[in-house]
Motif scaffolding. Structure first.
Motif, PDB file in Angstrom:
ATOM      1  N   GLY A  22      -1.121   1.890   7.744  1.00  0.00           N
ATOM      2  CA  GLY A  22       0.295   1.609   7.544  1.00  0.00           C
ATOM      3  C   GLY A  22       0.541   0.114   7.404  1.00  0.00           C
ATOM      4  O   GLY A  22      -0.389  -0.657   7.146  1.00  0.00           O
ATOM      5  N   GLY A  74       0.984  -2.285   0.705  1.00  0.00           N
ATOM      6  CA  GLY A  74       1.305  -0.939   0.254  1.00  0.00           C
ATOM      7  C   GLY A  74       0.931  -0.704  -1.197  1.00  0.00           C
ATOM      8  O   GLY A  74       1.124   0.385  -1.728  1.00  0.00           O
ATOM      9  N   VAL A 114      -1.169  13.173   1.615  1.00  0.00           N
ATOM     10  CA  VAL A 114      -0.791  11.776   1.848  1.00  0.00           C
ATOM     11  C   VAL A 114      -2.017  10.877   1.744  1.00  0.00           C
ATOM     12  O   VAL A 114      -3.145  11.349   1.563  1.00  0.00           O
ATOM     13  N   ARG A 115      -1.760   9.563   1.871  1.00  0.00           N
ATOM     14  CA  ARG A 115      -2.856   8.605   1.798  1.00  0.00           C
ATOM     15  C   ARG A 115      -3.396   8.269   3.178  1.00  0.00           C
ATOM     16  O   ARG A 115      -4.587   8.070   3.373  1.00  0.00           O
ATOM     17  N   ASP A 128       1.765   7.719   6.727  1.00  0.00           N
ATOM     18  CA  ASP A 128       2.690   8.345   5.780  1.00  0.00           C
ATOM     19  C   ASP A 128       3.354   9.581   6.365  1.00  0.00           C
ATOM     20  O   ASP A 128       4.264  10.144   5.755  1.00  0.00           O
TER      21      ASP A 128
END
Lengths: 291, 291, 291
Positions: free
Chosen positions: A89, A141, B245-246, B250
């Motif tokens: 993240g 990102g 998702v990655r 996420d």
């Protein structure tokens, strides 16, 4: 024992020869071994000292506490610490260079894991946010979807630690960060007051229950003078008087005592037994001491 | 990160300077420590990197899977792997020398543990069956009764690994074996098809549940395109839609997701939680993905 | 494999280059890592081999048994062993120098942990009681209150091990102790007799249950001849006949057998299963064998 005892041969004048490694990766899987393999490949002359890998999963405060306890016993080198619930993240990766006689760097996520330990090691001299090898910060990102983003200990932090060991300068790893912007975790609760009749009151938090069941508290050992024979302890719904002692051997079998432990912190202990079980205490529980 | 990054000093031009060690010996007993002691005695200049030792007892497939995951991150050296339910019986001991730019040998029992990893490392160039020091194959059953026959990691495989490190040639360790005769374990189930209405169907197997509860699947990450927003997952009696998702970040708290993990495999995950618990999944369970 | 195989480079002509480390510190906390850090700081050229750290808390006999099993596989160096329920109390710290071709020292508490291993290593040549750096024995009770007294592995034993490695003489570490004054633990029960009808009877103790559920007994493997096909085993309220075999592979699935294990001790075993579970046996339980 001082940090300047025997001279430690350095991998390079500008580098380091030791990586101290802490994580919540556990020992059931190959995570720790793979990070060792990466370090072996990228910095083959470096010794890796495993501090502990069974920090409870995602428990940043527990990891920070273990790191603080370990720091006074470490020589110069790189401290690689990964308890990283935010992996992949927007949280940043950090290198903190600390002040003090020993050259030491802390590498890990910007989530509070490193700060108390860096303070204990002498305070932060410089901080940088790690960038990916192509120069983009790891937080933009903009990474290609499905670029690995779940194991930064292997892919980001270990390579950064290896780079520091082999002489890469801090500036080459990322841009400077203002120390005041770093993410912090709450410090352990320690409230010192009095009951009103002249007796002292300390309200503090269990910071750690070790393998033996010793319950370390957030308050330092000197908070309750060693000359104080008896201290009233309230933990949860239980209240009792315990003896303030120097070591386990001063206690009778099954007796709960209060001592200054190997980290100089107050701890509730039982001789050859578990104080945590006896008092039903776990990390984060509050305890009141009155004397 | 490439396998040819920093040059690794070699213990000897013909040998190796690193042993990577994986087993099901666990950490409750001194098995791992004694193997380290044997390596230290026989090849003192060698570094030993522990990959993992808590492979479930006797679980050759789980050991093989962990080894495959680790291989891409290893430098040159000897991979010593011992998950050996047939120890003392007629199963052979092996050394596999692999192709590829790095010199690498795999040492362990002939029960399928080594093959997928050797393939991942570049494929088998040569294979030999270990012989005992007196030249008899370890499989002839002619050993004196009560000769130790329960700890070949210590008595056979570690000495063979040490011999390779210190420059002993492969030919001196045993006779050649035809690769096609080696014992194999079943590969993970991965069946790719369609449901009939144009949607894709993948039926695959949980290959690993890690400490955090992430459930890795036998199908590679690219099997389900990263651009696919939602995937239907049927596991046991449960069916649900999950987001592709990655990374963990996420996902919402408690949400189950599907991502390409640190090994490039599909994995069912929960952010700061256990997907295996949520979906009641364990190794060997079958999962269907439809999108 | 002999203890004089490959030459081991020595850190110093008078020192040692390897520390073998055993404890009951467990792996959940940073205790083991901090001891490694202390050794790294004080004796940076030394390799540390972890034997095992999950000895049950405070279980001196279990630690002594593991050390005895490991000793035949160790090269020269320092054995650092800490299972220390009396830490901080009047028990002494010891260094035992053993006889035999390899130079070897055992460092740890005077509670019986070291003696059987030192005997196995060749017998005690010299013994000293560790003194604190200011010359006071660690047992005088005169230490300042709240001087650390709960982690002698870190504060006393590891520094002593490091001093031996870097060439400090035994005499500099403390005063001589008479071997006959050292604290001992009970040896495993092994009573050999006969039933009266000509059959032999051995009454012995379970000394160790390993990760796999193998139940090692106090009696050596040769106690029950390998040529004896069947042995009657009474354990707790259970009695059964088991086969005397050479290795696991000689057994049928689920069959309990008796063999001479990797340490040359009798052990009750199940092929790919737990004999301890099957027979409800744990350390200290008594078993009778009749044949």
């Amino acid at each position: 024992l001082t940090g300047t005892g025997a001279p430690v041969p350095s991998a390079s004048p500008a580098g380091a020869d030791t990586v101290y490694f802490l994580s919540d990766y556990g020992l059931a899987d190959e995570f720790v071994g793979v990070v060792h393999a990466v370090l072996r490949r990228l910095a083959p002359a470096v010794a890796v000292v495993d501090l502990v890998h069974q920090i409870p999963p995602y428990d940043v405060r527990a990891g920070a506490a273990a790191l603080v306890r370990a720091v006074p016993h470490l020589g110069p080198g790189v401290v690689l610490a990964v308890v990283d619930p935010g992996v992949g993240g927007p949280r940043r990766g950090l290198v903190l260079e600390t002040d003090g006689p020993d050259r030491r760097w802390f590498v890990g996520p910007d989530n509070g894991l490193l700060l108390a330990a860096a303070a204990r090691a002498g305070g932060i001299r410089r901080a940088v946010a790690l960038e990916s090898p192509d120069g983009r910060p790891r937080t933009d990102g903009g990474a290609a979807v499905d670029e690995p983003a779940t194991f930064d200990g292997r892919d980001v932090f270990a390579p950064a630690a290896a780079a520091l060991c082999t002489g890469t300068g801090l500036d080459a790893l990322g841009g400077p960060v203002d120390e005041r912007e770093l993410v912090r975790v709450p410090e352990p609760v320690v409230e010192i007051g009095s009951v009103g009749d002249g007796r002292r009151l300390v309200r503090t938090e269990v910071t750690w229950v070790d393998r033996f069941g010793n319950a370390q508290l957030g308050a330092p050992g000197a908070t309750v003078p060693a000359s104080m024979p008896v201290v009233a302890v309230a933990a949860g719904t239980q209240a009792r008087s315990v003896r303030r002692v120097r070591t386990f051997a001063d206690l009778d079998p099954d007796e709960v005592g209060l001592l200054s432990d190997g980290n100089g912190q107050l701890a509730l202990v039982v001789r050859e037994g578990s104080a945590a079980d006896r008092l039903a205490l776990g990390p984060g529980d509050l305890v009141e001491l009155v004397w």
